[in-house]
Motif scaffolding. Structure first.
Motif, PDB file in Angstrom:
ATOM      1  N   THR A  19       0.829  -1.215   0.000  1.00 37.84           N
ATOM      2  CA  THR A  19       0.000   0.000   0.000  1.00 37.84           C
ATOM      3  C   THR A  19       0.862   1.263   0.000  1.00 37.84           C
ATOM      4  OG1 THR A  19      -0.137   0.118   2.415  1.00 37.84           O
ATOM      5  CG2 THR A  19      -1.836  -1.185   1.277  1.00 37.84           C
ATOM      6  N   LYS A  20       0.296   2.308  -0.508  1.00 40.01           N
ATOM      7  CA  LYS A  20       0.976   3.606  -0.512  1.00 40.01           C
ATOM      8  C   LYS A  20       1.140   4.124   0.919  1.00 40.01           C
ATOM      9  CE  LYS A  20       0.824   4.602  -5.079  1.00 40.01           C
ATOM     10  NZ  LYS A  20       1.966   4.240  -5.857  1.00 40.01           N
ATOM     11  N   THR A  21       0.196   3.801   1.796  1.00 39.54           N
ATOM     12  CA  THR A  21       0.299   4.236   3.194  1.00 39.54           C
ATOM     13  C   THR A  21       1.555   3.648   3.830  1.00 39.54           C
ATOM     14  OG1 THR A  21      -2.112   4.324   3.344  1.00 39.54           O
ATOM     15  CG2 THR A  21      -0.890   4.295   5.419  1.00 39.54           C
ATOM     16  N   TYR A  22       1.771   2.366   3.615  1.00 38.80           N
ATOM     17  CA  TYR A  22       2.970   1.702   4.121  1.00 38.80           C
ATOM     18  C   TYR A  22       4.215   2.362   3.528  1.00 38.80           C
ATOM     19  CZ  TYR A  22       6.225  -2.123   5.223  1.00 38.80           C
ATOM     20  OH  TYR A  22       7.282  -2.862   5.692  1.00 38.80           O
ATOM     21  N   GLN A  23       4.202   2.563   2.228  1.00 34.91           N
ATOM     22  CA  GLN A  23       5.368   3.130   1.545  1.00 34.91           C
ATOM     23  C   GLN A  23       5.688   4.540   2.029  1.00 34.91           C
ATOM     24  OE1 GLN A  23       4.453   2.637  -2.630  1.00 34.91           O
ATOM     25  NE2 GLN A  23       4.218   0.435  -2.396  1.00 34.91           N
ATOM     26  N   LEU A  24       4.640   5.343   2.259  1.00 41.38           N
ATOM     27  CA  LEU A  24       4.876   6.701   2.760  1.00 41.38           C
ATOM     28  C   LEU A  24       5.426   6.651   4.178  1.00 41.38           C
ATOM     29  CD1 LEU A  24       4.759   9.765   2.545  1.00 41.38           C
ATOM     30  CD2 LEU A  24       2.330   9.644   3.168  1.00 41.38           C
ATOM     31  N   LEU A  25       4.828   5.851   5.045  1.00 39.65           N
ATOM     32  CA  LEU A  25       5.293   5.744   6.424  1.00 39.65           C
ATOM     33  C   LEU A  25       6.719   5.213   6.484  1.00 39.65           C
ATOM     34  CD1 LEU A  25       4.785   6.008   9.435  1.00 39.65           C
ATOM     35  CD2 LEU A  25       3.654   3.782   9.376  1.00 39.65           C
ATOM     36  N   GLU A  26       7.001   4.198   5.707  1.00 45.47           N
ATOM     37  CA  GLU A  26       8.352   3.635   5.683  1.00 45.47           C
ATOM     38  C   GLU A  26       9.365   4.685   5.196  1.00 45.47           C
ATOM     39  OE1 GLU A  26      10.344  -0.467   4.280  1.00 45.47           O
ATOM     40  OE2 GLU A  26       9.306   0.620   2.686  1.00 45.47           O
ATOM     41  N   GLY A  27       8.999   5.393   4.143  1.00 44.99           N
ATOM     42  CA  GLY A  27       9.888   6.434   3.622  1.00 44.99           C
ATOM     43  C   GLY A  27      10.128   7.543   4.630  1.00 44.99           C
ATOM     44  N   LEU A  28       9.089   7.893   5.377  1.00 39.99           N
ATOM     45  CA  LEU A  28       9.245   8.915   6.418  1.00 39.99           C
ATOM     46  C   LEU A  28      10.202   8.440   7.499  1.00 39.99           C
ATOM     47  CD1 LEU A  28       5.577  10.150   6.899  1.00 39.99           C
ATOM     48  CD2 LEU A  28       7.518  11.540   6.152  1.00 39.99           C
ATOM     49  N   LEU A  29       9.956   7.231   8.008  1.00 40.11           N
ATOM     50  CA  LEU A  29      10.764   6.727   9.109  1.00 40.11           C
ATOM     51  C   LEU A  29      12.210   6.453   8.707  1.00 40.11           C
ATOM     52  CD1 LEU A  29       8.153   4.393  10.823  1.00 40.11           C
ATOM     53  CD2 LEU A  29       8.952   6.640  11.593  1.00 40.11           C
ATOM     54  N   LYS A  30      12.429   6.127   7.451  1.00 36.39           N
ATOM     55  CA  LYS A  30      13.800   5.921   6.954  1.00 36.39           C
ATOM     56  C   LYS A  30      14.411   7.227   6.457  1.00 36.39           C
ATOM     57  CE  LYS A  30      13.501   1.090   5.581  1.00 36.39           C
ATOM     58  NZ  LYS A  30      13.610   0.154   4.441  1.00 36.39           N
ATOM     59  N   GLN A  31      13.616   8.297   6.548  1.00 34.81           N
ATOM     60  CA  GLN A  31      14.018   9.633   6.107  1.00 34.81           C
ATOM     61  C   GLN A  31      14.481   9.633   4.654  1.00 34.81           C
ATOM     62  OE1 GLN A  31      16.523  11.489   9.055  1.00 34.81           O
ATOM     63  NE2 GLN A  31      14.992  11.182  10.655  1.00 34.81           N
ATOM     64  N   GLU A  32      13.720   8.930   3.827  1.00 32.57           N
ATOM     65  CA  GLU A  32      14.001   8.877   2.399  1.00 32.57           C
ATOM     66  C   GLU A  32      13.455  10.099   1.669  1.00 32.57           C
ATOM     67  OE1 GLU A  32      12.195   5.188   1.255  1.00 32.57           O
ATOM     68  OE2 GLU A  32      13.878   3.992   1.997  1.00 32.57           O
ATOM     69  N   ASP A  81      -4.766  10.840   5.341  1.00 29.93           N
ATOM     70  CA  ASP A  81      -5.173   9.554   5.902  1.00 29.93           C
ATOM     71  C   ASP A  81      -4.110   9.001   6.853  1.00 29.93           C
ATOM     72  OD1 ASP A  81      -7.527   9.705   4.458  1.00 29.93           O
ATOM     73  OD2 ASP A  81      -6.922   8.209   2.953  1.00 29.93           O
ATOM     74  N   LEU A  82      -2.841   9.134   6.474  1.00 33.49           N
ATOM     75  CA  LEU A  82      -1.760   8.663   7.339  1.00 33.49           C
ATOM     76  C   LEU A  82      -1.730   9.478   8.628  1.00 33.49           C
ATOM     77  CD1 LEU A  82       0.657   6.887   7.980  1.00 33.49           C
ATOM     78  CD2 LEU A  82       2.089   8.491   6.674  1.00 33.49           C
ATOM     79  N   LYS A  83      -1.890  10.760   8.511  1.00 34.11           N
ATOM     80  CA  LYS A  83      -1.895  11.623   9.706  1.00 34.11           C
ATOM     81  C   LYS A  83      -3.014  11.205  10.656  1.00 34.11           C
ATOM     82  CE  LYS A  83      -2.285  16.437  11.129  1.00 34.11           C
ATOM     83  NZ  LYS A  83      -2.469  17.817  10.664  1.00 34.11           N
ATOM     84  N   LYS A  84      -4.219  10.984  10.133  1.00 31.20           N
ATOM     85  CA  LYS A  84      -5.344  10.550  10.974  1.00 31.20           C
ATOM     86  C   LYS A  84      -5.049   9.209  11.620  1.00 31.20           C
ATOM     87  CE  LYS A  84      -8.880  12.929   8.299  1.00 31.20           C
ATOM     88  NZ  LYS A  84     -10.024  12.752   7.398  1.00 31.20           N
ATOM     89  N   LEU A  85      -4.490   8.282  10.867  1.00 28.88           N
ATOM     90  CA  LEU A  85      -4.163   6.959  11.391  1.00 28.88           C
ATOM     91  C   LEU A  85      -3.167   7.065  12.540  1.00 28.88           C
ATOM     92  CD1 LEU A  85      -4.380   3.851  11.106  1.00 28.88           C
ATOM     93  CD2 LEU A  85      -2.515   4.012   9.442  1.00 28.88           C
TER      94      LEU A  85
END
Length: 90
Positions: free
Chosen positions: A30-43, A70-74
């Motif tokens: 999912t894009k949600t996973y990809q965005l969160l992962e990218g944020l946490l890895k500071q990509e 959606d990610l922010k709400k989650l």
């Protein structure tokens, strides 16, 4: 982007399970996973970079804006469910 990154980091650090992806039950496809992962890895250094990586568009792209919100709400909902009475929070 900085506020969303900080929210993701705080949520990860206070997640009942230390694996935020498992706790949120996110599918790696999912894009949600990809965005969160990218944020946490500071990509991603900013929203434009994230939107470009995920959608091939700029930060004003409607789908990216929805994904971001959606990610922010989650993340906020997850933080609100954290039990602060657990050992380690006192």
């Amino acid at each position: 982007m900085q506020a969303l990154l900080e929210l993701a980091m705080v949520t990860r650090d206070h997640c009942p399970r230390k694996n935020i992806f498992a706790y949120l039950n996110l599918d790696p496809q999912t894009k949600t996973y990809q965005l969160l992962e990218g944020l946490l890895k500071q990509e991603f250094s900013d929203d434009n970079e994230a939107a470009q990586a995920l959608y091939g568009e700029g930060k004003s792209h409607r789908a990216y804006q929805k994904l971001r919100n959606d990610l922010k709400k989650l993340l906020v909902d997850t933080l609100l469910r954290v039990n602060l009475n657990q050992p380690g929070y006192n």
